[in-house]
Design a protein around this motif. Structure first.
Motif, PDB file in Angstrom:
ATOM      1  N   GLY A  13       0.815  -1.465  -0.191  1.00 27.50           N
ATOM      2  CA  GLY A  13       0.030   0.323  -0.292  1.00 27.50           C
ATOM      3  C   GLY A  13       0.844   1.092   0.199  1.00 27.50           C
ATOM      4  N   THR A  14       1.949   1.116   0.098  1.00 28.27           N
ATOM      5  CA  THR A  14       2.932   2.028   0.261  1.00 28.27           C
ATOM      6  C   THR A  14       2.794   3.081  -1.569  1.00 28.27           C
ATOM      7  N   GLU A  15       3.006   4.320  -1.546  1.00 27.47           N
ATOM      8  CA  GLU A  15       2.804   4.730  -2.207  1.00 27.47           C
ATOM      9  C   GLU A  15       3.895   5.840  -3.316  1.00 27.47           C
ATOM     10  N   LEU A  16       3.724   5.725  -4.309  1.00 28.57           N
ATOM     11  CA  LEU A  16       4.955   6.521  -5.089  1.00 28.57           C
ATOM     12  C   LEU A  16       4.586   7.684  -5.396  1.00 28.57           C
ATOM     13  N   PRO A  17       5.533   8.578  -5.210  1.00 30.30           N
ATOM     14  CA  PRO A  17       5.180  10.144  -5.319  1.00 30.30           C
ATOM     15  C   PRO A  17       5.281  10.134  -7.214  1.00 30.30           C
ATOM     16  N   PRO A  18       3.110  10.182  -7.173  1.00 30.67           N
ATOM     17  CA  PRO A  18       3.136  10.057  -9.097  1.00 30.67           C
ATOM     18  C   PRO A  18       3.358  11.173  -9.740  1.00 30.67           C
ATOM     19  N   ALA A  19       3.431  11.747 -11.079  1.00 26.48           N
ATOM     20  CA  ALA A  19       4.114  12.539 -11.465  1.00 26.48           C
ATOM     21  C   ALA A  19       3.311  12.309 -12.695  1.00 26.48           C
ATOM     22  N   SER A  20       3.997  13.561 -14.150  1.00 32.16           N
ATOM     23  CA  SER A  20       3.190  13.391 -14.793  1.00 32.16           C
ATOM     24  C   SER A  20       4.671  13.681 -16.806  1.00 32.16           C
ATOM     25  N   PHE A  21       4.300  13.694 -16.750  1.00 36.31           N
ATOM     26  CA  PHE A  21       5.030  13.744 -18.656  1.00 36.31           C
ATOM     27  C   PHE A  21       4.431  14.227 -19.580  1.00 36.31           C
ATOM     28  N   PRO A  22       4.659  15.259 -19.734  1.00 35.12           N
ATOM     29  CA  PRO A  22       3.878  15.958 -21.249  1.00 35.12           C
ATOM     30  C   PRO A  22       4.935  14.980 -23.043  1.00 35.12           C
ATOM     31  N   VAL A  23       4.502  15.003 -23.399  1.00 34.87           N
ATOM     32  CA  VAL A  23       4.048  14.842 -24.493  1.00 34.87           C
ATOM     33  C   VAL A  23       4.440  15.244 -26.347  1.00 34.87           C
ATOM     34  N   ASP A  24       4.742  15.657 -27.121  1.00 36.25           N
ATOM     35  CA  ASP A  24       4.308  16.254 -27.935  1.00 36.25           C
ATOM     36  C   ASP A  24       5.005  15.736 -29.364  1.00 36.25           C
ATOM     37  N   ARG A  25       4.322  16.564 -30.380  1.00 34.89           N
ATOM     38  CA  ARG A  25       5.457  15.540 -31.078  1.00 34.89           C
ATOM     39  C   ARG A  25       6.724  15.581 -31.579  1.00 34.89           C
ATOM     40  N   ALA A  26       7.211  16.798 -30.885  1.00 34.74           N
ATOM     41  CA  ALA A  26       8.997  16.878 -30.882  1.00 34.74           C
ATOM     42  C   ALA A  26       8.498  15.896 -30.071  1.00 34.74           C
ATOM     43  N   THR A  27       8.753  16.321 -29.365  1.00 29.30           N
ATOM     44  CA  THR A  27       9.554  14.511 -28.363  1.00 29.30           C
ATOM     45  C   THR A  27       8.917  13.446 -29.252  1.00 29.30           C
ATOM     46  N   LEU A  28       8.281  12.853 -29.902  1.00 24.46           N
ATOM     47  CA  LEU A  28       7.634  11.929 -30.913  1.00 24.46           C
ATOM     48  C   LEU A  28       8.757  12.055 -31.732  1.00 24.46           C
ATOM     49  N   VAL A  29       9.423  12.500 -32.782  1.00 24.64           N
ATOM     50  CA  VAL A  29       9.996  12.582 -33.658  1.00 24.64           C
ATOM     51  C   VAL A  29      11.521  12.463 -32.642  1.00 24.64           C
ATOM     52  N   ARG A  30      12.371  12.717 -31.346  1.00 30.05           N
ATOM     53  CA  ARG A  30      13.365  12.819 -30.860  1.00 30.05           C
ATOM     54  C   ARG A  30      13.831  11.733 -30.778  1.00 30.05           C
ATOM     55  N   TYR A  31      12.491  10.539 -30.004  1.00 32.70           N
ATOM     56  CA  TYR A  31      11.869   9.110 -29.929  1.00 32.70           C
ATOM     57  C   TYR A  31      12.634   8.186 -30.951  1.00 32.70           C
ATOM     58  N   ALA A  32      11.848   8.910 -31.867  1.00 36.84           N
ATOM     59  CA  ALA A  32      12.302   7.669 -32.830  1.00 36.84           C
ATOM     60  C   ALA A  32      13.595   8.074 -33.462  1.00 36.84           C
ATOM     61  N   GLY A  33      13.834   9.401 -33.604  1.00 39.19           N
ATOM     62  CA  GLY A  33      15.103   9.175 -33.601  1.00 39.19           C
ATOM     63  C   GLY A  33      16.117   8.410 -32.810  1.00 39.19           C
ATOM     64  N   ALA A  34      15.978   8.269 -31.315  1.00 37.64           N
ATOM     65  CA  ALA A  34      16.607   7.537 -30.917  1.00 37.64           C
ATOM     66  C   ALA A  34      16.354   6.165 -30.834  1.00 37.64           C
TER      67      ALA A  34
END
Length: 142
Positions: A13-34
């Motif tokens: 039941g120990t909760e981990l700190p939640p997080a939000s991760f934004p993703v935009d088209r530029a992020t997808l292009v960089r990920y595709a390259g990597a």
């Protein structure tokens, strides 16, 4: 680097700190390259729609990688993750605007295992919809 969280300090039941991760088209292009994954569903809106998607979608492995960051940030050592698996339940749709999408991730310790290991269950959503199912990591703690 060793895990910073001690096994004795967690319980089911120990909760981990939640997080939000934004993703935009530029992020997808960089990920595709990597990653070398240049499938046009991840960058070409016309193609994505033609194959039945609502818009460009994030790479599944990108979504999976963002989700595990909640665990690695919590434990302090990516090498402490000894198992990780998910089911892809819904794509992360990334509109071509100034906002993109946001992947929301939370987690909690679901089981105490032997050898200082715990199972962490993750919940990942985007736009209020679950995008990963059965998202689980086994982590070795200090």
């Amino acid at each position: 680097m060793a895990a910073k969280i001690a096994y004795a300090d967690v319980e089911v039941g120990t909760e981990l700190p939640p997080a939000s991760f934004p993703v935009d088209r530029a992020t997808l292009v960089r990920y595709a390259g990597a990653s070398g994954d240049f499938n046009p569903i991840h960058w070409n809106e016309k193609f994505a729609v033609e194959v039945g998607l609502p818009d460009v979608i994030a790479h599944g492995m990108f979504t999976m990688a963002e989700a595990i960051r909640v665990v690695t940030d919590w434990v302090g050592d990516p090498g402490a993750v000894v198992e990780y698996g998910v089911r892809f339940t819904r794509p992360v749709v990334v509109p071509n605007d100034d906002k993109g999408a946001v992947i929301e991730v939370s987690g909690k310790v679901a089981a105490l295992l032997d050898d200082n290991r715990v199972r962490v269950d993750l919940t990942a959503t985007c736009a209020g919809q679950k995008v990963l199912g059965m998202s689980r990591a086994v982590v070795r703690l200090a």
